[in-house]
Design an enzyme around this catalytic site. Structure first.
Site, PDB file in Angstrom:
ATOM      1  N   THR A 319       0.831  -1.189   0.000  1.00  0.00           N
ATOM      2  CA  THR A 319       0.000   0.000   0.000  1.00  0.00           C
ATOM      3  C   THR A 319       0.873   1.249   0.000  1.00  0.00           C
ATOM      4  O   THR A 319       1.805   1.356   0.784  1.00  0.00           O
ATOM      5  CB  THR A 319      -0.918   0.007   1.239  1.00  0.00           C
ATOM      6  OG1 THR A 319      -1.698  -1.176   1.255  1.00  0.00           O
ATOM      7  CG2 THR A 319      -1.825   1.219   1.236  1.00  0.00           C
ATOM      8  N   CYS A 424      -4.750  -8.436   4.872  1.00  0.00           N
ATOM      9  CA  CYS A 424      -4.620  -7.035   5.288  1.00  0.00           C
ATOM     10  C   CYS A 424      -5.160  -6.868   6.706  1.00  0.00           C
ATOM     11  O   CYS A 424      -6.302  -7.230   6.992  1.00  0.00           O
ATOM     12  CB  CYS A 424      -5.365  -6.118   4.328  1.00  0.00           C
ATOM     13  SG  CYS A 424      -5.264  -4.370   4.786  1.00  0.00           S
ATOM     14  N   LYS A 464      -3.329 -14.333  -0.952  1.00  0.00           N
ATOM     15  CA  LYS A 464      -2.278 -14.007   0.020  1.00  0.00           C
ATOM     16  C   LYS A 464      -2.916 -13.974   1.401  1.00  0.00           C
ATOM     17  O   LYS A 464      -3.900 -13.260   1.616  1.00  0.00           O
ATOM     18  CB  LYS A 464      -1.638 -12.656  -0.308  1.00  0.00           C
ATOM     19  CG  LYS A 464      -0.444 -12.302   0.576  1.00  0.00           C
ATOM     20  CD  LYS A 464       0.259 -11.043   0.068  1.00  0.00           C
ATOM     21  CE  LYS A 464       1.558 -10.788   0.848  1.00  0.00           C
ATOM     22  NZ  LYS A 464       1.332 -10.299   2.205  1.00  0.00           N
TER      23      LYS A 464
END
Length: 721
Positions: A319, A424, A464
């Site tokens: 990010t 995340c 992921k």
């Protein structure tokens, strides 16, 4: 600023910054573990290293002559720096631990302490022209403007001379006053807005005595207005047409594949639920559901084969930091696989320009990755048709993941794979049910991967993940088994979800970066995946046979490890000992992008300050090519360059360390470099980063501001104030 050719090092500097040869075997031999390197008795210059017992945990072992000591401070007792929480630096808001009573967060009475690792609600000020130039004159000769579609209602300037005099800043003088984009491509896409416009414009006389301002090409010739802005002249690919984004925003795009699949999924789920309740009540037979089962309208088509190997180190989807100029720099230095910054599925479906911009790639990312053919190869893999760039998305419900996958595969011509983010940790993503929240929703995760595969044409789907959400409950291995073979209830009728590869970050969401990545768990998971890849063969001739059409890569799921890789020694240790197919590198690549060069050469590279400054110059050039050389583009480049420098400044030169290997989780005490430039590049003060940016991007506008993501002692007052 001097070009790369004009910044060659002196002979003395070259001697001081020679590459340090690897202490352990090269690519053909297993890399040793960190402890063995610490025990190495001699360095390149023949001096004896300190015993590993003297190494202070968390502190980079700076040689005594480079330490900056406070009055009365001994070189044997240095201040341990604060550990930076890089998860919190990757998004807005803090990460709330899910486990009550976490001792790392709890103060007296069990109350959590306020986290202080991140500056929230950052602002970058404004960096636009004082007066906006209308697009109708932005790329044309002075006397030949295009028709303004807004007419008298237009609030932009149409007087070119007034704009050049009052509407914008004066040209900047870096790069010799010559527009870098013009020098490379022969034409500047920023037109009159370019802050180097004097290098590609001139006045030409007319017979009536008037002087006309015209834009010129690299050779000084006026170029005709062909209706283009010049964007197609650069090396950026995956530029999605503006009309497509408008159609998406107005819901005019037909997602036929997704709609049919979702319709089938709704009916199939209802059938399965009814059958499940009948079995639970003892009223149904085991074969009832199989008899009612109808194949989905779209089976996953024959996907492109993927390959992940020892020779393909990857750059993690980052990010903010994983922008196009940075990825381009990494590819140039030896990175073989890249990922976009994480895009959110819903904004993609709404045609949001910001998220579709994340999908742009440089042409160097469309070339095939290196391929030696020495490792396990996916059946049917064709390296000549492969490319480096993949997209990563996040979604909280299946239909968003499915439709956004169809959109990406339809509108992006240069796409290796679509990766679903299931790791995340940021609050905004987690609380919406996306990112690492999917680790505790395996059924939803499986439906997402199945549906994405069904509509993504020949583009493979990967995932992921993290070890789990909480430190006391690792879920990665159960999730991976489900991604490889499917749930036991549906495996016999639906087959495998078709996940072509899984990347495992060796941390939990709760853990963040307070501890080292758990490569022992990654190694255990690699062994599991090896068994799962073999299990697909053993399932034949049974009632739970997996449909071969649902298996990726001819029956092989690739496995990538991620976490704390900071040198070629780490990389080969993980490939050889943890048995991952390759390693995905995140923070280590931002701190030293030449880590990929170290992996290729199998040795440490002690980059001089001049070489490191050269990488900053390249980033500035690449940023202007990607975002433009106008006020907006240059200060976008400046903003992302400063984000890059916030990590780049953490690098401690190899020549300043007492012993190797370096650790990404070690922070240096106050130190000085071997010259003033090296000291400047190590500064943790964001004001010094701005000075460095001004070497290439000119003075920052008075209205520009930068607040670092990370707080540190050197600028905490300014950052918070």
């Amino acid at each position: 600023m001097e070009s790369q050719e004009s910044t060659k090092r002196s002979q003395d500097e070259i001697r001081d910054t020679n590459t340090i040869q690897r202490q352990e075997p090269t690519h053909d031999e297993p890399a040793s573990k960190r402890q063995r390197l610490d025990e190495s008795a001699e360095t390149q210059n023949g001096t004896t290293q300190k015993s590993p017992a003297e190494r202070v945990k968390g502190v980079a072992p700076i040689k005594a002559e480079y330490l900056i000591l406070a009055p009365g401070q001994s070189s044997t007792k240095v201040v341990v720096p604060d550990i930076v929480d890089d998860d919190e630096a990757e998004g807005r808001g803090t990460i709330e631990h899910q486990q009550q009573g976490d001792s790392r967060d709890a103060g007296k009475g069990g109350k959590r302490k306020k986290k202080s690792g991140q500056n929230k609600e950052r602002s970058f000020g404004t960096f636009s022209d004082a007066q906006r130039l209308c697009n109708s004159v932005a790329w044309t000769a002075e006397f030949s403007p295009r028709s303004c579609k807004f007419g008298e209602r237009c609030n932009g300037l149409h007087d070119l001379r007034k704009y050049l005099k009052e509407g914008r800043r004066a040209d900047i003088g870096t790069f010799g006053g010559k527009c870098p984009t013009l020098e490379k491509f022969g034409k500047c896409p920023s037109g009159w807005r370019c802050l180097f416009v004097s290098s590609h414009s001139k006045e030409i006389p007319h017979e009536d005595g008037r002087m006309e301002l015209v834009l010129t090409d690299r050779d000084g010739n006026p170029y005709p207005d062909n209706g283009e802005t010049g964007e197609t002249d650069t090396e950026v690919v995956n530029n999605v047409d503006g009309q497509i984004k408008i159609d998406l925003s107005r819901k005019r795009v037909n997602f036929q594949k997704s709609e049919q699949y979702l319709e089938w999924l709704a009916k199939d789920t209802e059938i399965f639920r009814d059958h499940h309740h009948k079995q639970k009540d003892g009223k149904g037979e085991a074969l009832d559901y199989r008899a009612m089962y109808v194949e989905p309208p779209f089976k996953p088509s024959e996907k492109k084969r993927l390959y992940f190997g020892r020779e393909t180190p990857a750059l993690a989807p980052l990010t903010t930091q994983g922008n196009l100029p940075f990825r381009r720099l990494c590819v140039e230095l030896g990175c073989e696989l890249t990922y976009s910054e994480m895009a959110l599925g819903m904004p993609l479906l709404q045609g949001a320009k910001s998220d579709w911009t994340l999908m742009r790639a440089h042409k160097s990312e469309t070339t095939p990755p290196r391929f030696n053919g020495d490792g396990p190869i996916a059946q049917g893999y064709d390296n000549s048709k492969d490319l480096k760039f993949g997209a990563q998305i996040a979604a909280n419900v299946p239909w968003v993941a499915i439709k956004s996958s169809e959109a990406l595969s339809r509108f992006l011509p240069h796409l290796r794979l679509i990766d679903l983010n299931c790791g995340c940790p940021i609050d905004m993503v987690y609380k919406s049910g996306a990112g690492s929240a999917l680790l505790d929703a395996p059924s939803k995760l499986e439906r997402m991967i199945r549906g994405m595969n069904a509509v993504s044409e020949d583009v493979p789907i990967t995932a992921k993940i993290r070890m789990g959400v909480r430190d006391d409950k690792f879920t990665a291995q159960k999730n991976i088994e489900r991604l490889a073979l499917g749930s036991e209830d549906l495996r016999d009728v639906l087959g495998a979800p078709g996940c072509a590869a899984v990347t495992l970050h060796g941390r939990t969401r709760q853990q963040r970066y307070t501890r080292a990545a758990n490569w022992e768990y990654i190694a255990e998971t690699a062994a599991l995946i090896k068994r799962l890849n073999e299990k697909t063969d053993s399932l034949t001739d049974t009632i739970r046979e997996v449909d071969e059409r649902t298996l990726p890569n001819g029956g092989r799921m690739f496995f990538i490890g991620n976490g704390d890789c900071y040198s070629h020694v780490d990389y080969f240790d993980h490939v050889d000992n943890a048995k991952v197919d390759t390693v995905m590198i995140g923070r280590g690549a931002i701190i030293k992008p030449w880590i990929y060069e170290e992996i290729q050469t199998g040795q440490y590279l002690d980059k001089s300050a001049t070489e490191r400054l050269g990488y900053i110059e390249k980033f500035a050039r690449y940023g202007m090519e990607a975002w433009g050389s106008d006020e907006l583009g240059i200060n976008y480049t400046r903003r992302f360059l400063l984000e890059f420098l916030s990590f780049f400044s953490r690098y401690v030169p190899i020549g300043l360390l007492e012993y190797l290997p370096p650790s990404i989780n070690e922070r240096p005490p106050a130190y000085k470099g071997r010259n003033e430039l090296e000291t400047l590049l190590a500064s943790k003060d964001y004001k010094d980063w701005i000075k460095i940016s001004e070497m290439f991007l000119g003075p920052a506008p008075a209205t520009f501001s930068f607040t670092p993501k990370h707080k540190s002692n050197s600028y905490e007052i300014e950052a918070e104030g």
